[in-house]
Design a protein around this motif. Sequence first.
Motif, PDB file in Angstrom:
ATOM      1  N   LYS A 193      48.829  86.972  49.681  1.00 26.00           N
ATOM      2  CA  LYS A 193      49.539  85.709  49.433  1.00 26.00           C
ATOM      3  C   LYS A 193      49.405  84.750  50.604  1.00 26.00           C
ATOM      4  N   LEU A 194      49.457  85.270  51.825  1.00 28.50           N
ATOM      5  CA  LEU A 194      49.256  84.417  52.992  1.00 28.50           C
ATOM      6  C   LEU A 194      47.852  83.826  52.994  1.00 28.50           C
ATOM      7  N   GLN A 195      46.878  84.643  52.671  1.00 31.32           N
ATOM      8  CA  GLN A 195      45.494  84.164  52.611  1.00 31.32           C
ATOM      9  C   GLN A 195      45.354  83.074  51.555  1.00 31.32           C
ATOM     10  N   GLN A 196      45.975  83.288  50.394  1.00 27.55           N
ATOM     11  CA  GLN A 196      45.922  82.287  49.333  1.00 27.55           C
ATOM     12  C   GLN A 196      46.621  81.002  49.774  1.00 27.55           C
ATOM     13  N   ARG A 197      47.743  81.154  50.477  1.00 26.93           N
ATOM     14  CA  ARG A 197      48.460  79.970  50.955  1.00 26.93           C
ATOM     15  C   ARG A 197      47.600  79.186  51.941  1.00 26.93           C
ATOM     16  N   LYS A 198      46.883  79.902  52.827  1.00 25.83           N
ATOM     17  CA  LYS A 198      45.983  79.230  53.771  1.00 25.83           C
ATOM     18  C   LYS A 198      44.887  78.474  53.024  1.00 25.83           C
ATOM     19  N   LEU A 199      44.322  79.126  52.005  1.00 23.83           N
ATOM     20  CA  LEU A 199      43.270  78.470  51.219  1.00 23.83           C
ATOM     21  C   LEU A 199      43.816  77.242  50.494  1.00 23.83           C
ATOM     22  N   ASP A 200      45.030  77.353  49.955  1.00 23.51           N
ATOM     23  CA  ASP A 200      45.651  76.221  49.264  1.00 23.51           C
ATOM     24  C   ASP A 200      45.910  75.065  50.230  1.00 23.51           C
ATOM     25  N   LEU A 201      46.385  75.385  51.432  1.00 24.81           N
ATOM     26  CA  LEU A 201      46.628  74.348  52.438  1.00 24.81           C
ATOM     27  C   LEU A 201      45.322  73.678  52.859  1.00 24.81           C
ATOM     28  N   LEU A 202      44.277  74.471  53.006  1.00 28.64           N
ATOM     29  CA  LEU A 202      42.974  73.925  53.361  1.00 28.64           C
ATOM     30  C   LEU A 202      42.463  73.004  52.258  1.00 28.64           C
ATOM     31  N   GLU A 203      42.633  73.432  51.009  1.00 28.25           N
ATOM     32  CA  GLU A 203      42.206  72.609  49.871  1.00 28.25           C
ATOM     33  C   GLU A 203      43.007  71.307  49.814  1.00 28.25           C
ATOM     34  N   ASP A 204      44.310  71.387  50.059  1.00 25.03           N
ATOM     35  CA  ASP A 204      45.145  70.179  50.099  1.00 25.03           C
ATOM     36  C   ASP A 204      44.679  69.231  51.190  1.00 25.03           C
ATOM     37  N   LYS A 205      44.371  69.799  52.357  1.00 27.94           N
ATOM     38  CA  LYS A 205      43.911  68.967  53.470  1.00 27.94           C
ATOM     39  C   LYS A 205      42.590  68.284  53.115  1.00 27.94           C
ATOM     40  N   ASN A 215      41.518  67.503  50.156  1.00 25.71           N
ATOM     41  CA  ASN A 215      41.794  66.468  49.159  1.00 25.71           C
ATOM     42  C   ASN A 215      42.414  65.236  49.795  1.00 25.71           C
ATOM     43  N   LYS A 216      43.275  65.421  50.786  1.00 24.73           N
ATOM     44  CA  LYS A 216      43.877  64.278  51.487  1.00 24.73           C
ATOM     45  C   LYS A 216      42.827  63.513  52.272  1.00 24.73           C
ATOM     46  N   ILE A 217      41.912  64.248  52.900  1.00 21.10           N
ATOM     47  CA  ILE A 217      40.825  63.596  53.639  1.00 21.10           C
ATOM     48  C   ILE A 217      39.985  62.760  52.685  1.00 21.10           C
ATOM     49  N   LYS A 218      39.685  63.311  51.501  1.00 18.72           N
ATOM     50  CA  LYS A 218      38.910  62.562  50.506  1.00 18.72           C
ATOM     51  C   LYS A 218      39.657  61.322  50.037  1.00 18.72           C
ATOM     52  N   GLU A 219      40.965  61.440  49.826  1.00 14.25           N
ATOM     53  CA  GLU A 219      41.769  60.288  49.392  1.00 14.25           C
ATOM     54  C   GLU A 219      41.756  59.183  50.438  1.00 14.25           C
ATOM     55  N   ASN A 221      34.474  67.314  55.806  1.00 11.51           N
ATOM     56  CA  ASN A 221      35.935  67.375  55.817  1.00 11.51           C
ATOM     57  C   ASN A 221      36.494  67.046  57.197  1.00 11.51           C
ATOM     58  N   ILE A 222      35.915  66.022  57.804  1.00  7.85           N
ATOM     59  CA  ILE A 222      36.357  65.577  59.117  1.00  7.85           C
ATOM     60  C   ILE A 222      37.469  64.558  58.927  1.00  7.85           C
ATOM     61  N   GLU A 223      38.540  64.765  59.668  1.00  9.16           N
ATOM     62  CA  GLU A 223      39.643  63.814  59.634  1.00  9.16           C
ATOM     63  C   GLU A 223      39.445  62.840  60.791  1.00  9.16           C
ATOM     64  N   LEU A 224      39.176  61.605  60.465  1.00  8.61           N
ATOM     65  CA  LEU A 224      38.918  60.611  61.500  1.00  8.61           C
ATOM     66  C   LEU A 224      40.225  60.140  62.113  1.00  8.61           C
ATOM     67  N   GLU A 225      40.168  59.927  63.417  1.00  4.85           N
ATOM     68  CA  GLU A 225      41.331  59.368  64.101  1.00  4.85           C
ATOM     69  C   GLU A 225      41.316  57.871  63.908  1.00  4.85           C
ATOM     70  N   LYS A 226      42.505  57.302  63.898  1.00  3.25           N
ATOM     71  CA  LYS A 226      42.594  55.853  63.789  1.00  3.25           C
ATOM     72  C   LYS A 226      42.119  55.254  65.113  1.00  3.25           C
ATOM     73  N   PRO A 227      41.352  54.166  65.041  1.00  5.36           N
ATOM     74  CA  PRO A 227      40.867  53.573  66.290  1.00  5.36           C
ATOM     75  C   PRO A 227      42.034  53.050  67.139  1.00  5.36           C
ATOM     76  N   ASN A 228      41.876  53.188  68.462  1.00  4.25           N
ATOM     77  CA  ASN A 228      42.909  52.660  69.361  1.00  4.25           C
ATOM     78  C   ASN A 228      42.886  51.139  69.309  1.00  4.25           C
ATOM     79  N   GLU A 229      44.066  50.587  69.180  1.00  4.83           N
ATOM     80  CA  GLU A 229      44.156  49.123  69.151  1.00  4.83           C
ATOM     81  C   GLU A 229      44.860  48.680  70.408  1.00  4.83           C
ATOM     82  N   ASN A 230      44.063  48.241  71.381  1.00  8.41           N
ATOM     83  CA  ASN A 230      44.622  47.805  72.687  1.00  8.41           C
ATOM     84  C   ASN A 230      44.710  46.321  72.758  1.00  8.41           C
TER      85      ASN A 230
END
Length: 176
Positions: free
Chosen positions: A86-98, A100-104, A167-176
């Motif tokens: 169940k922990l392994q499945q939860r990790k896989l589900d969290l990874l899949e959610d992440k 999907n959020k990156i794609k969105e 599946n790279i999550e880009l950081e927001k550019p620094n706005e100075n």
Amino acid sequence: MKKLALVLVSMIFLGACTQEKSVEERYVYEVDKVIDVETGDEYLMEDEGEITIVHTDGTTEKIAVEEAPFYESALSEDFLKSMEAKLQQRKLDLLEDKKNKIKEVRRSRYAHISDDDLLDQFQQAHKDRLDMSRQMDMVAELVERGVVSSDDAPGLLEISPEMIDFNIELEKPNEN
């Protein structure tokens, strides 16, 4: 004689009632927890290597798996296998959610840009040697849109296929 027999039967019955239960009798495995039938405490495995005990008064405590009173019993083996799955499945589900959020986020980042313009922007970014994660982000959106095939992506980026991670999550550019 009857009194002696009655006392003897009473003692045997009392002894049987107070006899300590075996681990398998005291701890009952249910779908995602083990319940102590004597105290009502619930044992849950929420993190690897740790068991959370939820006491009947609502308090909780964490213990190492090895400290569980049913550790090294047949019950423990079944419980641990089930909880680890169940922990392994939860990790896989969290990874899949992440993912999907990156794609969105990526989809919304490029929503206002046409396929051709995005391809042009990528080609210019590649020519200018823009940060590789930004290039990969653009190519990932082009692949998602069907403009570029996933087989062609490594060639466009001029990297080996093993190095591609869309599946790279880009950081927001620094706005100075």
